[in-house]
Design an enzyme around this catalytic site. Structure first.
Site, PDB file in Angstrom:
ATOM      1  N   ASP A  13       0.751  -1.182   0.023  1.00 58.74           N
ATOM      2  CA  ASP A  13       0.130   0.058  -0.052  1.00 58.74           C
ATOM      3  C   ASP A  13       0.885   0.964  -0.043  1.00 58.74           C
ATOM      4  OD1 ASP A  13      -2.275  -1.631   0.173  1.00 58.74           O
ATOM      5  OD2 ASP A  13      -1.856  -1.979   2.161  1.00 58.74           O
ATOM      6  N   LYS A  16       2.367   2.213  -5.126  1.00 60.88           N
ATOM      7  CA  LYS A  16       3.097   1.743  -6.466  1.00 60.88           C
ATOM      8  C   LYS A  16       2.438   2.062  -7.799  1.00 60.88           C
ATOM      9  CE  LYS A  16       3.134  -2.373  -4.583  1.00 60.88           C
ATOM     10  NZ  LYS A  16       3.126  -2.053  -3.108  1.00 60.88           N
ATOM     11  N   GLY A  40      -4.759  -4.449  -4.425  1.00 62.65           N
ATOM     12  CA  GLY A  40      -5.633  -3.919  -5.109  1.00 62.65           C
ATOM     13  C   GLY A  40      -5.154  -2.561  -5.091  1.00 62.65           C
ATOM     14  N   HIS A  41      -5.270  -2.030  -6.420  1.00 64.80           N
ATOM     15  CA  HIS A  41      -5.028  -0.639  -6.607  1.00 64.80           C
ATOM     16  C   HIS A  41      -5.727   0.187  -7.334  1.00 64.80           C
ATOM     17  CE1 HIS A  41      -2.944  -3.284  -9.667  1.00 64.80           C
ATOM     18  NE2 HIS A  41      -3.433  -2.286 -10.478  1.00 64.80           N
ATOM     19  N   GLN A 222       1.983  -6.050  -2.848  1.00 65.70           N
ATOM     20  CA  GLN A 222       2.421  -6.218  -1.574  1.00 65.70           C
ATOM     21  C   GLN A 222       3.853  -5.385  -1.587  1.00 65.70           C
ATOM     22  OE1 GLN A 222       1.545  -9.512  -2.768  1.00 65.70           O
ATOM     23  NE2 GLN A 222      -0.399  -8.788  -2.365  1.00 65.70           N
ATOM     24  N   ARG A 303      -6.137   0.365   8.025  1.00 62.43           N
ATOM     25  CA  ARG A 303      -4.899  -0.077   8.239  1.00 62.43           C
ATOM     26  C   ARG A 303      -4.154   0.316   9.329  1.00 62.43           C
ATOM     27  NH1 ARG A 303      -3.937   2.111   2.059  1.00 62.43           N
ATOM     28  NH2 ARG A 303      -5.107   0.190   0.980  1.00 62.43           N
ATOM     29  N   LEU A 330       3.800  12.772   1.504  1.00 56.01           N
ATOM     30  CA  LEU A 330       4.343  13.571   2.157  1.00 56.01           C
ATOM     31  C   LEU A 330       3.342  14.689   2.933  1.00 56.01           C
ATOM     32  CD1 LEU A 330       7.040  14.239   3.633  1.00 56.01           C
ATOM     33  CD2 LEU A 330       7.354  15.944   1.544  1.00 56.01           C
TER      34      LEU A 330
HETATM   35  P1  IMP Z   1      -2.382 -12.925   2.140  1.00 56.45           P
HETATM   36  O1  IMP Z   1      -1.680 -12.360   0.996  1.00 56.45           O
HETATM   37  O2  IMP Z   1      -3.954 -12.572   1.751  1.00 56.45           O
HETATM   38  O3  IMP Z   1      -2.030 -14.236   2.579  1.00 56.45           O
HETATM   39  O4  IMP Z   1      -2.197 -12.129   3.475  1.00 56.45           O
HETATM   40  C1  IMP Z   1      -0.945 -12.486   4.363  1.00 56.45           C
HETATM   41  C2  IMP Z   1      -0.453 -10.936   4.875  1.00 56.45           C
HETATM   42  O5  IMP Z   1      -0.431 -10.182   3.685  1.00 56.45           O
HETATM   43  C3  IMP Z   1      -1.847 -10.298   5.771  1.00 56.45           C
HETATM   44  O6  IMP Z   1      -1.032  -9.509   6.664  1.00 56.45           O
HETATM   45  C4  IMP Z   1      -2.267  -9.188   4.830  1.00 56.45           C
HETATM   46  O7  IMP Z   1      -2.873  -8.311   5.417  1.00 56.45           O
HETATM   47  C5  IMP Z   1      -1.193  -8.823   4.006  1.00 56.45           C
HETATM   48  N1  IMP Z   1      -1.500  -8.385   2.682  1.00 56.45           N
HETATM   49  C6  IMP Z   1      -1.688  -9.127   1.603  1.00 56.45           C
HETATM   50  N2  IMP Z   1      -1.926  -8.042   0.283  1.00 56.45           N
HETATM   51  C7  IMP Z   1      -1.654  -7.092   0.763  1.00 56.45           C
HETATM   52  C8  IMP Z   1      -1.669  -5.920   0.329  1.00 56.45           C
HETATM   53  O8  IMP Z   1      -2.196  -5.734  -1.024  1.00 56.45           O
HETATM   54  N3  IMP Z   1      -1.606  -4.619   1.107  1.00 56.45           N
HETATM   55  C9  IMP Z   1      -1.325  -4.807   2.383  1.00 56.45           C
HETATM   56  N4  IMP Z   1      -1.286  -5.836   2.880  1.00 56.45           N
HETATM   57  C10 IMP Z   1      -1.580  -6.870   2.250  1.00 56.45           C
END
Ligand code: IMP
Length: 434
Positions: A13, A16, A40-41, A222, A303, A330
């Protein structure tokens, strides 16, 4: 052969999508190299807002080929829904290519993810519940289905019959549902019919583009601190968001990477469980969350918010061989009296400046802060670093000094134009322009 990797330096998040959007004009191909619809973006194009989970954001530009690489796990339902949504809004999706080798998220993977999190209760990972872990698990266990398998009913039967008995046993033991072979074959075959024209050997597509001298952007999902190998295991995702993942999941070799742009926010956020030394539980944190709209794009979860942490920054710059940085949001720090920057940890009575590989160690770490006077005024209108309030410049310089590589792009608002370009494209092999 210009290939640029865009990688998140925090817990995802970082914005990017804005970096990709900023570079899009000069790019011929955007390749997503790992993750799935856990990401997700939101992309703003003119007056329109597009929310994408799987399709690379390049899809909105008619000159860009969007590639879903072999390292991605694909939920065909999400992909089909996204392609339909884009088509209905006038976007040509014929240039979306999906690797034949990418693994398929099956309904039982989603069910396993959800049931496993419920079983873990208080020690759950806090996943997005999209079946990401179980799908990558099956890939490693050689029980997975790949996109090309969707095209052949005999293969589908063989793969599903091989995988399903164990899944049903496991689901039953966790109080989940059960699945049958025939309906799954029907479902998967229908996905194959729908997606057939998008499937490709994407490695050769990427290689051909590079051979033609075209600019290829490899987009990570991620961030580094959620990396399966480099994050605080087990509170991580199941793939490799780090720049190395662009090679294994995008179909390029390490020497073909020309530039690695690390993306980070001026503060930090994290979704899901796991240690987070600089987390804020006060009004300052709530204010940042509110002004920064810090809610998960996929799950809508708030978050967690904290101060910027330079300890994992130094680690992220090293493991990604970051050559330049985009610093986002910023502007969200305007109005905070004192801004804190974590420069080291106190861990078991010692000062530690290196990111601990152990999640247990990280959860015992107490941040050591350097404090910076903040600035009152909004900064959305500034387009050069020199015009920013002096205190903002001091803070940015301190962050940059910890990173050890230049911050070349600085975002002061959500619009594409609300960006300060400091030095343009200082490729690793070329001197910076300014
Ligand atoms: P998973 O990827 O759904 O298996 O989740 C594993 C961890 O990665 C968890 O803490 C999620 O909240 C985090 N996570 C997965 N995708 C994202 C993302 O796009 N942004 C932020 N955190 C993510």
């Amino acid at each position: 052969m210009p290939a640029t990797v865009i990688v998140g330096l925090q817990w995802g998040d970082e914005g990017k999508g804005k970096t990709t959007d900023f570079l899009a004009e000069q790019v011929a191909m955007v390749v997503r190299y790992q993750g799935g619809d856990n990401a997700g973006h939101t992309v703003v194009s003119g007056d329109e807002v597009f929310k994408l989970r799987l399709t690379p954001s390049g899809v909105l530009y008619p000159h860009i080929t969007s590639v879903i690489g072999n390292g991605v796990v694909v939920n065909p339902v999400t992909l089909i829904t996204e392609l339909d949504m884009l088509t209905s809004r006038g976007i040509d999706v014929s240039r979306v290519r999906v690797s034949r080798s990418a693994h398929v998220i099956m309904p039982y993977h989603v069910a396993l993810d959800v049931a496993n999190e419920a079983r873990l209760g208080g020690s759950k990972v806090g996943t997005t519940g999209r079946g990401i872990g179980p799908t990558y698990g099956d890939r490693a266990w050689r029980l997975g289905l790949r996109m090309e398998d969707l095209l052949d009913r005999a293969v589908l039967r063989e793969r599903i019959e091989r995988a399903l008995p164990d899944k049903n046993l496991l689901l039953a033991s966790m109080g989940g549902g059960s699945f049958e072979v025939e309906p799954l074959i029907e479902l998967a075959a229908a996905w194959g019919v729908r997606l057939r024209d998008h499937l490709d050997d994407t490695t050769w597509l990427v290689q051909a583009a590079l051979a033609r001298g075209e600019h290829v952007l490899l987009e990570g999902a991620q961030g580094t601190l959620l990396d399966l190998d480099h994050g605080s295991y087990p509170y991580v995702t199941s793939s490799n968001p780090v720049a190395g993942g662009a090679c294994t999941g995008g179909g390029i070799g390490p020497l073909q990477v020309d530039e690695v742009i690390g993306v980070m926010k001026a503060y930090s956020t994290r979704v899901g469980s796991g240690p987070y030394p600089t987390e804020l539980h006060d009004e300052i944190g709530a204010g940042i969350a509110d002004r920064g709209h810090e809610f998960g794009t996929v799950t809508g979860r708030p978050r967690r918010v904290g101060w910027f942490d330079a300890v994992p920054l130094r680690y992220a710059v090293a493991v990604n061989s970051v050559s330049s940085i985009m610093l986002n949001k910023l502007d969200i720090l305007s109005g905070i009296e004192t801004i804190r920057l974590c420069v080291a940890y106190e861990l078991d009575g010692r000062r530690v400046e290196t990111w601990p590989s152990s999640g247990a160690a990280l959860s015992r770490a107490t941040p050591i802060y350097e404090d910076f006077a903040g600035w009152e005024e909004p900064i959305h209108a500034f387009r050069s670093l020199g015009d920013l309030p002096e205190n903002a410049r001091r803070y940015v310089s301190a962050v940059e000094a910890h990173a050890g590589v230049p911050i070349v792009l600085l975002s002061v608002g959500p619009e594409r134009t609300q960006t300060i370009e400091r030095a343009w494209r200082p490729m690793r092999n070329r001197p910076a322009l300014a």
